[in-house]
Design a protein around this motif. Sequence first.
Motif, mmCIF file in Angstrom:
data_model
loop_
_atom_site.group_PDB
_atom_site.id
_atom_site.type_symbol
_atom_site.label_atom_id
_atom_site.label_comp_id
_atom_site.label_asym_id
_atom_site.label_seq_id
_atom_site.Cartn_x
_atom_site.Cartn_y
_atom_site.Cartn_z
ATOM 1 N N ASP A 1 -29.852 45.576 56.762
ATOM 2 C CA ASP A 1 -30.406 46.548 55.818
ATOM 3 C C ASP A 1 -31.903 46.716 56.048
ATOM 4 O O ASP A 1 -32.429 47.826 55.983
ATOM 5 N N VAL A 2 -32.557 45.601 56.305
ATOM 6 C CA VAL A 2 -33.997 45.600 56.587
ATOM 7 C C VAL A 2 -34.232 44.827 57.874
ATOM 8 O O VAL A 2 -33.664 43.744 58.067
ATOM 9 N N LEU A 3 -35.062 45.386 58.735
ATOM 10 C CA LEU A 3 -35.318 44.776 60.034
ATOM 11 C C LEU A 3 -36.817 44.713 60.299
ATOM 12 O O LEU A 3 -37.522 45.710 60.148
ATOM 13 N N PHE A 4 -37.299 43.530 60.704
ATOM 14 C CA PHE A 4 -38.668 43.392 61.184
ATOM 15 C C PHE A 4 -38.574 43.333 62.699
ATOM 16 O O PHE A 4 -38.043 42.385 63.269
ATOM 17 N N PHE A 5 -39.106 44.371 63.351
ATOM 18 C CA PHE A 5 -38.842 44.531 64.789
ATOM 19 C C PHE A 5 -39.992 45.296 65.449
ATOM 20 O O PHE A 5 -40.897 45.798 64.782
ATOM 21 N N PHE A 6 -39.939 45.377 66.763
ATOM 22 C CA PHE A 6 -40.962 46.054 67.552
ATOM 23 C C PHE A 6 -40.950 47.563 67.273
ATOM 24 O O PHE A 6 -39.907 48.142 66.987
ATOM 25 N N ASN A 7 -42.134 48.174 67.387
ATOM 26 C CA ASN A 7 -42.206 49.602 67.096
ATOM 27 C C ASN A 7 -42.499 50.446 68.331
ATOM 28 O O ASN A 7 -42.826 51.616 68.224
ATOM 29 N N GLY A 8 -42.365 49.859 69.519
ATOM 30 C CA GLY A 8 -42.564 50.599 70.758
ATOM 31 C C GLY A 8 -41.249 51.057 71.347
ATOM 32 O O GLY A 8 -40.302 51.403 70.628
ATOM 33 N N ALA A 9 -41.163 51.009 72.662
ATOM 34 C CA ALA A 9 -39.981 51.502 73.365
ATOM 35 C C ALA A 9 -38.718 50.731 73.001
ATOM 36 O O ALA A 9 -37.608 51.277 73.085
ATOM 37 N N ASP A 10 -38.851 49.468 72.571
ATOM 38 C CA ASP A 10 -37.667 48.680 72.218
ATOM 39 C C ASP A 10 -36.884 49.301 71.071
ATOM 40 O O ASP A 10 -35.694 49.033 70.910
ATOM 41 N N ALA A 11 -37.562 50.120 70.252
ATOM 42 C CA ALA A 11 -36.901 50.716 69.090
ATOM 43 C C ALA A 11 -36.322 52.098 69.382
ATOM 44 O O ALA A 11 -35.678 52.698 68.512
ATOM 45 N N ASN A 12 -36.543 52.612 70.582
ATOM 46 C CA ASN A 12 -36.152 53.989 70.881
ATOM 47 C C ASN A 12 -34.686 54.284 70.610
ATOM 48 O O ASN A 12 -34.338 55.316 70.041
ATOM 49 N N ASN A 13 -33.812 53.364 71.038
ATOM 50 C CA ASN A 13 -32.371 53.639 70.947
ATOM 51 C C ASN A 13 -31.910 53.850 69.514
ATOM 52 O O ASN A 13 -31.196 54.821 69.215
ATOM 53 N N PHE A 14 -32.303 52.948 68.602
ATOM 54 C CA PHE A 14 -31.782 53.127 67.240
ATOM 55 C C PHE A 14 -32.533 54.224 66.470
ATOM 56 O O PHE A 14 -32.015 54.776 65.504
ATOM 57 N N ILE A 15 -33.734 54.574 66.906
ATOM 58 C CA ILE A 15 -34.420 55.724 66.297
ATOM 59 C C ILE A 15 -33.761 57.015 66.754
ATOM 60 O O ILE A 15 -33.483 57.922 65.953
ATOM 61 N N GLU A 16 -33.493 57.116 68.048
ATOM 62 C CA GLU A 16 -32.811 58.307 68.587
ATOM 63 C C GLU A 16 -31.454 58.512 67.932
ATOM 64 O O GLU A 16 -31.008 59.642 67.726
ATOM 65 N N ALA A 17 -30.794 57.402 67.589
ATOM 66 C CA ALA A 17 -29.461 57.481 66.987
ATOM 67 C C ALA A 17 -29.518 57.736 65.480
ATOM 68 O O ALA A 17 -28.476 57.844 64.832
ATOM 69 N N GLY A 18 -30.721 57.844 64.927
ATOM 70 C CA GLY A 18 -30.860 58.111 63.493
ATOM 71 C C GLY A 18 -30.455 56.944 62.620
ATOM 72 O O GLY A 18 -30.056 57.130 61.466
ATOM 73 N N LYS A 19 -30.591 55.728 63.142
ATOM 74 C CA LYS A 19 -30.123 54.550 62.419
ATOM 75 C C LYS A 19 -31.170 53.937 61.483
ATOM 76 O O LYS A 19 -30.873 52.989 60.774
ATOM 77 N N VAL A 20 -32.411 54.458 61.510
ATOM 78 C CA VAL A 20 -33.451 53.969 60.598
ATOM 79 C C VAL A 20 -34.123 55.164 59.935
ATOM 80 O O VAL A 20 -34.038 56.295 60.427
ATOM 81 N N VAL A 21 -34.795 54.917 58.818
ATOM 82 C CA VAL A 21 -35.366 55.989 58.003
ATOM 83 C C VAL A 21 -36.880 56.004 58.159
ATOM 84 O O VAL A 21 -37.526 54.946 58.141
ATOM 85 N N SER A 22 -37.462 57.168 58.307
ATOM 86 C CA SER A 22 -38.909 57.268 58.487
ATOM 87 C C SER A 22 -39.647 56.987 57.183
ATOM 88 O O SER A 22 -39.096 57.147 56.077
ATOM 89 N N ILE A 23 -40.890 56.583 57.322
ATOM 90 C CA ILE A 23 -41.727 56.309 56.152
ATOM 91 C C ILE A 23 -41.878 57.576 55.311
ATOM 92 O O ILE A 23 -41.805 57.529 54.080
ATOM 93 N N ASP A 24 -42.055 58.716 55.946
ATOM 94 C CA ASP A 24 -42.209 59.964 55.194
ATOM 95 C C ASP A 24 -40.975 60.293 54.380
ATOM 96 O O ASP A 24 -41.081 60.782 53.241
ATOM 97 N N GLU A 25 -39.804 60.048 54.951
ATOM 98 C CA GLU A 25 -38.572 60.333 54.203
ATOM 99 C C GLU A 25 -38.467 59.419 52.996
ATOM 100 O O GLU A 25 -38.085 59.849 51.900
ATOM 101 N N ILE A 26 -38.811 58.161 53.180
ATOM 102 C CA ILE A 26 -38.772 57.215 52.060
ATOM 103 C C ILE A 26 -39.771 57.628 50.989
ATOM 104 O O ILE A 26 -39.479 57.577 49.782
ATOM 105 N N ARG A 27 -40.946 58.079 51.411
ATOM 106 C CA ARG A 27 -41.966 58.503 50.435
ATOM 107 C C ARG A 27 -41.518 59.729 49.645
ATOM 108 O O ARG A 27 -42.043 59.988 48.562
#
Length: 443
Positions: free
Chosen positions: A93-119
């Motif tokens: 549900d909550v992940l503390f993880f890298f914010n560079g290229a390592d995160a590309n796959n799950f961001i591209e897949a829409g698996k996490v929510v942007s800060i702006d959307e949460i705001r």
Amino acid sequence: MKKRMAALTLAAVMAVSLTACGSGGKEGGSGDSVKLNVTTTFAGEDGNAQNFKNAVAAWEKETGNTVEDASATSDETFKTRVLTDFETGSEPDVLFFFNGADANNFIEAGKVVSIDEIRGEYPDYAANMNDDLITASLVDGKKYAVPVNGFWEAMFVNTEVLDAAGVSMPGADYTWDQFKDDCQKIRDAGYAPIACALGNIPHYWWEFSIFNHTSPDTHLQVPESVDSDGGKAWVAGMNDIKELYELGYFPENTLSATDDETFAMFMDGKAAFLIDGSWKVGGIVNSCQSDPEDPETLDAEKLAKFDVTYVPGQGDRKATDLIGGLSMGYYISTKAWEDPAKREAAVSFVQYMTSDEIVPLFAQHTASALKNAPEVDEAQFNPLQVKSMKMMSGATSLTGAVQDIFNGDCRVSTFDGMPEIVTGGVSAEDAVAQGLEAYQDAQ
């Protein structure tokens, strides 16, 4: 500084209002206990592992929710496990993880929510953070991960050498010309101005010398060619190092010495300036202990001779513009966001773990993105850590290291080839051109 925050135990710090920071002004939570699946790197020998456990326990007590903690030590196996979990629908549900290229796959897949959307639903989400210091995704430029702590690179100083040479401690407006003047005074007094092994670890001087001819906005742009504006900036940086070498501002054995040997010169009062990273604070402190593993053996008088300040700036780069970054942060998964009960709890948890009260416990003397970091109890930290905190409070920007992009074979001609550059065996233009060609060939 006022003596306040860190003297408190984590349990006492939990006076933070979770209703306010977790709900962005909304009334209360769901009223039912929620179990959050949380994965972080705060595990094993990580220095913040216990801080994390304590904070989780306090949040659980405050909210009545529970955390199923799947944290593990950060390594390639951990990264693979996280990415596999996202691919198989088993993401936390909550992940503390890298914010560079390592995160590309799950961001591209829409698996996490942007800060702006949460705001959009929780306006106060990460409102205590300086948005300019939150790293944007390489995928879409949006920001997803709320940071906690990071790193910085700056200039450590042996003040005993400065005093002997009649040189003042450099400040926030330190310029390259002032630095060269000071180096000459230090050399005239019989000391090495700069502790650096150019034949072994020229990395930090390579980085900042280039940074002095670029800017925080352009530094991470690898030039297309040596003839471009960026390429000329890199050449100018290499020639600045060459000039320092020709002026005799590095140790006499800088081309043959190891980094450990020049660091020892710095610690022994034979050299004045040392550029390195926030992790070097621990190395300097340990070198001031008769037993590196026992803080009780610290020689406080020896440690008092060391300080940290900004690398001299020139051009568009101010001295207070640092190399550094916040390479990890808290993500909220789309799966949790789409569950009404977990949404509220996940936001509350991240808000709590990234609050003004908790972040300093994790960041200590390293970097954070807090707009207004609370003042700390100096008694809880060694003097060099306190000096580092004061230095960081004056930083005007954090820019990543371009050498992390320009890696592998690309760096050979200027890193390994630094002795040839400074002695004139190879021109800076040719060395930079060779590296840039290798980079472009690899793209």
